[in-house]
Design a protein around this motif. Structure first.
Motif, PDB file in Angstrom:
ATOM      1  N   ASP A 187       0.716  -1.382   0.215  1.00 45.80           N
ATOM      2  CA  ASP A 187      -0.282   0.130   0.028  1.00 45.80           C
ATOM      3  C   ASP A 187       0.711   1.434   0.372  1.00 45.80           C
ATOM      4  O   ASP A 187       0.482   2.560  -0.581  1.00 45.80           O
ATOM      5  CB  ASP A 187      -0.985   0.259   1.109  1.00 45.80           C
ATOM      6  N   ALA A 188       1.915   1.273   0.410  1.00 43.54           N
ATOM      7  CA  ALA A 188       3.027   2.501   0.830  1.00 43.54           C
ATOM      8  C   ALA A 188       2.985   2.628  -0.681  1.00 43.54           C
ATOM      9  O   ALA A 188       3.475   3.914  -0.734  1.00 43.54           O
ATOM     10  CB  ALA A 188       4.278   2.183   1.918  1.00 43.54           C
ATOM     11  N   VAL A 189       3.951   1.679  -1.603  1.00 42.54           N
ATOM     12  CA  VAL A 189       4.273   1.696  -2.685  1.00 42.54           C
ATOM     13  C   VAL A 189       3.698   2.685  -3.563  1.00 42.54           C
ATOM     14  O   VAL A 189       3.473   3.258  -4.147  1.00 42.54           O
ATOM     15  CB  VAL A 189       4.583   0.753  -3.221  1.00 42.54           C
ATOM     16  N   ARG A 190       2.025   1.860  -3.058  1.00 42.57           N
ATOM     17  CA  ARG A 190       1.126   2.331  -4.586  1.00 42.57           C
ATOM     18  C   ARG A 190       1.144   4.116  -3.833  1.00 42.57           C
ATOM     19  O   ARG A 190       0.093   4.987  -4.664  1.00 42.57           O
ATOM     20  CB  ARG A 190      -0.034   1.787  -4.079  1.00 42.57           C
ATOM     21  N   ASN A 191       0.740   3.959  -2.299  1.00 46.88           N
ATOM     22  CA  ASN A 191       0.708   5.864  -2.160  1.00 46.88           C
ATOM     23  C   ASN A 191       1.782   6.745  -2.981  1.00 46.88           C
ATOM     24  O   ASN A 191       1.109   7.665  -3.256  1.00 46.88           O
ATOM     25  CB  ASN A 191       0.865   5.746  -0.681  1.00 46.88           C
ATOM     26  N   LYS A 218       7.057  -4.510  -9.814  1.00 49.47           N
ATOM     27  CA  LYS A 218       5.325  -4.929  -9.840  1.00 49.47           C
ATOM     28  C   LYS A 218       4.507  -3.306 -10.493  1.00 49.47           C
ATOM     29  O   LYS A 218       3.613  -3.517 -10.772  1.00 49.47           O
ATOM     30  CB  LYS A 218       4.764  -5.385  -8.898  1.00 49.47           C
ATOM     31  N   GLN A 219       4.867  -2.337  -9.344  1.00 50.62           N
ATOM     32  CA  GLN A 219       3.995  -1.861 -10.170  1.00 50.62           C
ATOM     33  C   GLN A 219       4.417  -0.050 -10.663  1.00 50.62           C
ATOM     34  O   GLN A 219       4.468   0.961 -10.737  1.00 50.62           O
ATOM     35  CB  GLN A 219       3.886  -0.709  -8.495  1.00 50.62           C
ATOM     36  N   GLN A 220       5.756  -0.700 -11.553  1.00 46.88           N
ATOM     37  CA  GLN A 220       6.239   0.012 -12.369  1.00 46.88           C
ATOM     38  C   GLN A 220       7.164   1.526 -11.584  1.00 46.88           C
ATOM     39  O   GLN A 220       6.590   2.222 -12.555  1.00 46.88           O
ATOM     40  CB  GLN A 220       5.518  -0.028 -13.246  1.00 46.88           C
ATOM     41  N   ARG A 224      13.760   4.919 -15.714  1.00 49.60           N
ATOM     42  CA  ARG A 224      14.315   6.154 -15.955  1.00 49.60           C
ATOM     43  C   ARG A 224      14.202   7.804 -15.725  1.00 49.60           C
ATOM     44  O   ARG A 224      14.161   8.454 -15.081  1.00 49.60           O
ATOM     45  CB  ARG A 224      14.586   6.813 -17.415  1.00 49.60           C
ATOM     46  N   ALA A 225      12.782   7.437 -14.978  1.00 49.01           N
ATOM     47  CA  ALA A 225      12.265   8.495 -14.002  1.00 49.01           C
ATOM     48  C   ALA A 225      12.249   8.685 -12.545  1.00 49.01           C
ATOM     49  O   ALA A 225      11.474   9.399 -12.177  1.00 49.01           O
ATOM     50  CB  ALA A 225      10.547   8.502 -14.035  1.00 49.01           C
TER      51      ALA A 225
END
Ligand code: 2BX
Length: 430
Positions: A187-191, A218-220, A224-225
């Motif tokens: 969830d933290a990475v999604r946020n 998984k959440q890309q 590069r960005a």
């Protein structure tokens, strides 16, 4: 004539998993230093330094019980050495009641930088907050003024983030979001993605780091960005190991892709140049001697991580030199008052203050670099910056916070060929 003995207590992480990878090499390193300082004929003339060692297994309860054994059994101790943060916290909080200086060689917790709680504490291990001025320096260097934080909910990272937030404020760097997780970072990475975070400071232990890396894939949230700051003291191939038994659902290849390009910061624990240190050895000479000593004690030093696998050994070695030098200096001053260290008792604040003053003015070149303490007893240390380039950590530079001096090697590589931006740039099409 016979030598008189000066006794100190030593508490080391030995059995158990030794607390952190490498903790077990600290007692052998301290013993090497004990031999060396006792060979220096004009360091403690007429005296022999004796170290009474005990095992804490990096457990505060066991650490407290061995401390009481050291204090309630003869001979009288003049000082205590301790390792892990949890043990150092317990020992340093109590030791003031016995007027004992405590010197911790393996404690990174920022909470220990507190003279009201720990009035007699010094540590040759830098606080985890030593990374923060380096992180800020890099953000300024690359023009990032909008960053995010992802942390594991552990005391050492909570207090490190508080320090980082204060420094970001002072530097005019906006923290768009601060995400924390206990063990599952999904969830933290999604946020982070929702807030369009691009420059992210990650603070977690290595097992959590593997979970974060797979979630990034998984959440890309890599490539590069993005620029991720990780902690630099994980073992080198940390992102390729234990994937199965930690239920990491990414392949080694996917972990490598997510890891490519990330930056790391870490405190330098081995003197970087080939200068001869106070012991007469260079850091490399110490490495060889430690290697030999560990072999004789049956350590497996075949792993290629040596001595990073035992990275804190120089801190334990230099801690014993710090003690000997402080005793030498305080003995000098006591002599003018017809007193000696031998008279110290646990309620003698006068002699304790002399030892404190001597420790406070420590400044020498050890195998871990220049050993000196801040007014809070914290080790003043250089930091090293690396980047994961083609699956290998490459050195990017060093930072001396005291002098605000960044030594940069110009070897950074960005996946997109240019420095990533800290936000989405909206071009106004006129
Ligand atoms: C760099 C590291 C691994 C940080 O934790 C230290 C252990 C502790 O703070 O308890 C040891 N050195």
């Amino acid at each position: 004539g016979s030598l008189d003995d000066l006794h100190i207590g030593g508490i080391f992480p030995i059995a158990g998993k030794g607390g952190w990878q490498g903790g077990q090499a600290c007692m052998p390193a301290a013993k090497l230093a004990l031999d060396d300082v006792n060979k220096e004929k004009n360091l403690l003339p007429g005296y022999r330094l004796i170290l009474h060692s005990n095992d804490s297994e990096c457990e505060p309860g066991l650490g407290a019980s061995v401390m009481y054994n050291l204090l309630y059994n003869k001979p009288q101790k003049l000082m205590l050495l301790a390792g892990c943060s949890t043990v150092c916290t317990t020992v340093a909080e109590a030791a003031k009641m016995w007027n004992l200086i405590v010197l911790c060689y393996g404690a990174s917790s920022p909470a220990l930088s507190d003279r009201s709680r720990f009035p007699t504490l010094f540590r040759t291990h830098p606080s985890a907050t030593v990374h923060n001025p380096t992180r800020i320096k890099l953000m300024k260097k690359f023009g990032w003024s909008r960053v995010a934080i992802l942390q594991q909910a552990e005391e050492v990272f909570i207090s490190t983030v508080e320090d980082l937030e204060n420094r970001c404020m002072e530097a005019g760097i906006e923290i768009v979001t601060r995400q924390s997780f206990l063990s599952d970072p999904t969830d933290a990475v999604r946020n982070l993605r929702r807030q369009d975070a691009r420059i992210i400071v990650g603070l977690f232990y290595v097992v959590a780091a593997r979970r974060v890396l797979c979630e990034m894939y998984k959440q890309q949230l890599y490539g590069r960005a993005y620029v991720w700051f990780f902690i630099g003291w994980y073992e080198d191939n940390w992102y390729e190991v234990n994937l199965e038994n930690e239920d990491i659902s990414c392949t080694v290849e996917q972990m490598r892709m997510a890891a490519e390009g990330h930056l790391t910061t870490e405190a330098l624990m081995w003197n970087q140049n080939n200068q001869t240190t106070i012991s007469g050895m260079t850091a490399d000479g110490f490495r060889l001697r430690l290697n030999q000593a560990l072999k004789e004690e049956g350590f497996d030093i075949s792993n290629d991580r040596y001595p990073e696998g035992y990275q804190e050994a120089p801190l334990a070695y230099d801690a014993v030199w710090s003690v000997a030098l402080a005793f030498n200096r305080s003995m000098e001053r006591l002599r003018h008052r017809n007193k000696t260290l031998k008279e110290f008792t646990y309620n003698d604040k006068d002699i304790a203050d002399e030892i404190y003053a001597a420790m406070n003015s420590t400044q020498f070149l050890g195998v871990s670099g220049v050993v000196a303490f801040s007014s809070q007893g914290d080790r003043i240390a250089l930091t090293q910056i690396e980047q994961m380039i083609n699956g290998r950590y490459e050195k990017l530079g060093y930072y001396d916070t005291q002098l605000d001096n960044l030594t940069w090697l110009n070897s950074e590589r960005w996946i997109g060929g240019k420095v990533p931006q800290d936000r989405t740039i909206v071009r106004r099409v006129l």
